[in-house]
Design an enzyme around this catalytic site. Sequence first.
Site, mmCIF file in Angstrom:
data_model
loop_
_atom_site.group_PDB
_atom_site.id
_atom_site.type_symbol
_atom_site.label_atom_id
_atom_site.label_comp_id
_atom_site.label_asym_id
_atom_site.label_seq_id
_atom_site.Cartn_x
_atom_site.Cartn_y
_atom_site.Cartn_z
ATOM 1 N N VAL A 161 3.746 -32.935 18.536
ATOM 2 C CA VAL A 161 5.093 -33.283 18.064
ATOM 3 C C VAL A 161 6.031 -32.094 18.283
ATOM 4 O O VAL A 161 5.599 -30.956 18.369
ATOM 5 C CB VAL A 161 5.112 -33.680 16.561
ATOM 6 C CG1 VAL A 161 4.363 -34.966 16.338
ATOM 7 C CG2 VAL A 161 4.570 -32.562 15.696
ATOM 8 N N TRP B 225 -8.497 -27.225 14.325
ATOM 9 C CA TRP B 225 -9.470 -28.277 14.017
ATOM 10 C C TRP B 225 -10.865 -27.785 14.357
ATOM 11 O O TRP B 225 -11.225 -27.693 15.530
ATOM 12 C CB TRP B 225 -9.158 -29.537 14.826
ATOM 13 C CG TRP B 225 -7.845 -30.141 14.501
ATOM 14 C CD1 TRP B 225 -7.575 -31.006 13.475
ATOM 15 C CD2 TRP B 225 -6.600 -29.952 15.189
ATOM 16 N NE1 TRP B 225 -6.248 -31.358 13.491
ATOM 17 C CE2 TRP B 225 -5.621 -30.731 14.520
ATOM 18 C CE3 TRP B 225 -6.217 -29.210 16.298
ATOM 19 C CZ2 TRP B 225 -4.296 -30.773 14.927
ATOM 20 C CZ3 TRP B 225 -4.895 -29.257 16.693
ATOM 21 C CH2 TRP B 225 -3.956 -30.028 16.021
ATOM 22 N N ARG C 93 -14.511 -32.738 10.010
ATOM 23 C CA ARG C 93 -14.182 -31.332 10.288
ATOM 24 C C ARG C 93 -15.417 -30.493 10.046
ATOM 25 O O ARG C 93 -16.097 -30.659 9.017
ATOM 26 C CB ARG C 93 -13.067 -30.844 9.349
ATOM 27 C CG ARG C 93 -11.793 -31.674 9.398
ATOM 28 C CD ARG C 93 -10.846 -31.209 10.477
ATOM 29 N NE ARG C 93 -9.774 -32.175 10.709
ATOM 30 C CZ ARG C 93 -8.644 -32.210 10.023
ATOM 31 N NH1 ARG C 93 -8.427 -31.328 9.078
ATOM 32 N NH2 ARG C 93 -7.714 -33.093 10.305
ATOM 33 N N ALA D 211 5.681 -39.273 14.554
ATOM 34 C CA ALA D 211 4.277 -39.484 14.209
ATOM 35 C C ALA D 211 4.001 -38.729 12.924
ATOM 36 O O ALA D 211 4.723 -37.789 12.585
ATOM 37 C CB ALA D 211 3.368 -38.978 15.328
ATOM 38 N N GLN E 50 -8.163 -40.452 6.995
ATOM 39 C CA GLN E 50 -6.796 -40.103 7.363
ATOM 40 C C GLN E 50 -6.028 -41.364 7.717
ATOM 41 O O GLN E 50 -6.605 -42.360 8.144
ATOM 42 C CB GLN E 50 -6.841 -39.163 8.579
ATOM 43 C CG GLN E 50 -5.630 -38.260 8.671
ATOM 44 C CD GLN E 50 -5.620 -37.434 9.937
ATOM 45 O OE1 GLN E 50 -5.888 -37.916 11.027
ATOM 46 N NE2 GLN E 50 -5.294 -36.171 9.794
ATOM 47 N N HIS F 91 -9.111 -36.004 13.803
ATOM 48 C CA HIS F 91 -7.929 -36.649 13.229
ATOM 49 C C HIS F 91 -7.827 -38.046 13.827
ATOM 50 O O HIS F 91 -8.538 -38.352 14.791
ATOM 51 C CB HIS F 91 -6.654 -35.830 13.486
ATOM 52 C CG HIS F 91 -6.516 -35.327 14.900
ATOM 53 N ND1 HIS F 91 -5.577 -34.419 15.298
ATOM 54 C CD2 HIS F 91 -7.222 -35.616 16.034
ATOM 55 C CE1 HIS F 91 -5.698 -34.168 16.586
ATOM 56 N NE2 HIS F 91 -6.679 -34.865 17.060
#
Lengths: 332, 799
Positions: free
Chosen positions: A254, A151, A197, A296, A211, A171
Amino acid sequence: MVDLEALEAEALASLAEADDEPALESWRVEWLGRRGRLTAVLRGVRDLPAEERPRVGAGANRLKGSLEEAVSSRRTVLMASSADGPAIDVTLPGRRPPLGSLHPVTLTRRMMERTFRDMGFDVVEGPDVELEEYNFDRLRIPAGHPARDMWDTMWVTDDGSGGPRQLLRTHTSPMQIRYLERRKPPIRVIVPGTCYRYEATDATHEWMLTQIEGLVIDEDLSFAHLKGTLEAFVRRVFGADIETRFRCDYFPFVEPGAELGVRWQGDWLEVLGCGMVHPEIIEDAGLDPERYTGFAFGMGVERVAMLRYGVRDIRHFYRNDIRFLREFEGRR
Amino acid sequence: MDVPLKWLAQYVDWDFSVEELAHRLSMAGAEVESIKRSGGDWEHVVVGRVAAVEQHPNADRLRLATVDYGADELLQVVCGAPNLAQGQTIAFAQVGAQLIDPASRQPRKLRKGKIRGVTSLGMVCSERELGLSDEHEGILELSTDAALGTPLSDVLGDVVLDIKPTPNRPDHFSILGIAREVAALTGGAVNEPPASYPESDVVADERTSVEIEDAEGCPRYTAIVIDGVTVGPSPQWMQDALSSAGMRPINNIVDVTNYVMLEWGQPLHAFDHHILREGRIVVRRARASEHLELLDGSELKLQPDDLVIADAERAVALAGIMGGAESEISDSTTTILLETANFQEASIRRSRARHTEGGTEASRRFEKSLNPELAELAARRAAALIIETAGGTALAGIVDTYPGQVHPPQVVVTQRRIEQILGVQPSVERVRGILSGLGISNRWLPPDRYAVTCPPWRSDIMVPDDVVEEIGRIEGYDNLPSAPLPGAVPDPEIDAERDLGERIRDVLSGLGLREIITYVAVGQDELEAAGDDSASVQLQNPMNAARDRMRTSLRPWGMQTFASNQRQARGPLGLYEVGKTFKARRGQQPTEERMLLALIGGESETSVHGDHGRVLDFYDVKGVMEQLGAGLEVEFGLTPNAEDAALVAGQSANISVRGQQVGVLGRVSALHASRLGVEGDVFALELSITALTPLLRESADVTSPSVYPAAVEDLALIVDASTVSGDLASAIAGNGLVEAVELFDIYTGDQIPAGSKSLAFRVYYRSPDRTLTDRDVEKARRGIVRRLESQFGATLRDS
């Protein structure tokens, strides 16, 4: 000898020539008025020989009735044609009440939100200017971690107060942490929002993007539920026949991590990143990671909008050229 | 990372096509971005044999070759190459093949042709025609025993997979790492490369030492000293391997370090040991004003936080990025010190960004955070290869300074956890097979547990779910079950502000306005032009230096978007945006306020039906506000003269709801409009959705329409010209019998006193429960007139 039939023919012929209200009125006066011609016939009945009286009397009365009816129906016809006016050119352009439009990103965001709401998801938002802690550290992306390179970040200038470092969220994932701070399972939420970004723009990249983040936590949820939910979402957005695939991918918050792709016009396109919520995130929220699991996901609204509407350059969205915006009148 | 398949095949076998291999690797997480074939696609080019050669009947320098290419019949081609001979194995291009034209050097499709009267049905190719080299003196003779008809690409050239590793998998920056993926995917095993070599009697410790001053920057440094090497070109197989992976061969020592880096993912560096002062290594931060010339000739002025490799006196390499020029391996080098170390990624990243453009192969790998345990494996492998290719003898032992020693955690994962996360339970044999294929050592502890240890080339197996992912991804996510969400639907939260923003969008788009979404970054000059001077949030690294702060107002972009669309509009232009503005708060996250900005201007539609265009004015934007109020069930009150730098004082108003200001309305001053590029009049409606949200009330019950008739009267009043009509209307409406009041005429002129105006209202009197009598209406009217007289000095105008 009175020829009632000739009289009737003459009256009707002259009635047919009356084509407005004054003409009708003068016709009525001429035939049915107090000194009208038919009135005169009726008056003259009593002067007729007794044997003719019944025949002529009855005939003239009948004629009176039928002339009254004729004038009334003639009046209806004339009224109808004059009130409705002459023929017009129906191909001339209409007077159009203005039709506005919603922005294509709003349309697509709403469509995606509806789809998740139908599956029982809550919809919340979060701050665009985030703390580094929420955008990165608490999502297991500490400073210096190689994953931070995923990112490119726009930072807020330090105001010299010694306060925490701030940035434009890269995000909507920080809302996972914020939502978990105030809610307990079962959790089923999506977070739409603008992200930023620090990267050069081209036909497929904008520095500002919308998003939708999702978070689901409950007892014993598995990757099967992740697949089932996201497949259902993709079917509703891209059609029931859409082909999907899940590929292994990496996001620090995750584990296991995946990317969902759809086959779109022959090519596999990445639509969203997803995965099972990392047990440390669950634990940090004060929950038992052996009991509570979940998944997620995150996806770009513009990307879906590009596919839905066949937009080839993402930069159209924020140029707001009304020739482009006009295309979305009446769209959903 | 370029992974040449011929190289990969040294460690692992697979028996599916290149495409299938690439697909399986991608699905398991090693994303193959592209498949590159060196030498071209060579479609329709196959292995052939020259079965016969005869002279061309019409040309002295041409011959006819009869080619057997494994098909039923032989083909005859015309060939001019002097080295053509019967029995040669050659590359045979069939009609339709894409070849390089030797003259133009451009790709060209091979057609059936007639050369000097003889039909040619293909071509025996030179290297230039195949795009392999510039060689065109004769045909390429193949040394292969492949069957005739085998595609040339199976015999010559290579296929390279371009793999994009994820940040957690530095091992995907190595051929062996990919080989382990393939082994796990095929159920095969990796053929580990040999890493043993003989050692001399002399102990390395006696000839060198390694001192680490900065253990955080350098958790481990190993050194192997090799005496008596002969520097020269590396063997052809190694040169070919490096070239196929995109690296240039240099000499046998440097090539080995590069080869092992590509093989294991661990960067290495070789120093000429004789150049090192006192023959020893110090890992430290650079000294003030220290300089270093790198291998690529660049001259660095080092900074105190640059980590360097130094000898007893001076820096000899920029740690983990590039070696120095002075200590580099030369033809006269006989003793080398082989460095295999581990460096902290943040330190590498900092120096790389400072001193290089885009980094080096070494820095790229260190930045992914390598496991320090990997260093020794790669060091031994490199020493073995150096001795194999450059001779020499390794001194005994590895000098291993390892202050940041890690003890790989033992991860215990249960069958139950695997099933809980994946939704399916693979057999114990399957789980162990996958882990072993990946080179992850594992033990089965019945009845339910596995003990797993993270191998040296990885550092991402830390918790049980990391092991679960290995199982899931090798099984294939697409092979896992899928199920709908079970359980209760949680109660949603109500976000009234967000909901209000959505309602506003619906109302305004319904009124014919277009929604825009604009950028959040603006420049100070733009905010000034829009009349906004609130404290803004500054951006440290804006996309565009001229727009270096977050918007405190929607106006700058809104007005500029309005301006850029004016030419396209042809008719009225109405745009709006619902979006956030940001106000800085010291030491805290900024206040984020949700705002509405609507802008309208231009001329109303003209039509062939005789509707004349009319320039939109204040009352058009006010109408939008009124309809928005109706759509939101809120009554907007107006106070004339908005306190707003960008709006014209006498043609603007503050908007309030129940006494609370929520926005402004009015004409944008010509000065402000033109500074943002707008031509002509533009009218703005700006509301704070955040401020408006708590002022909205729950919808009141609807009133049933009265069944009794209304009494309608007109009331013409003469008032002072400054009197605001809205106040009179409110006063009239205040009467209990008045159902509605409408202003229908305004008059100023000769017939009334100067400085006054006449306002004519139509008043509707109605009662919900009875028919009003003339007396009722009369009484109400007198009450109203009295109130207007005392409050506004109004007099009734005799009509």
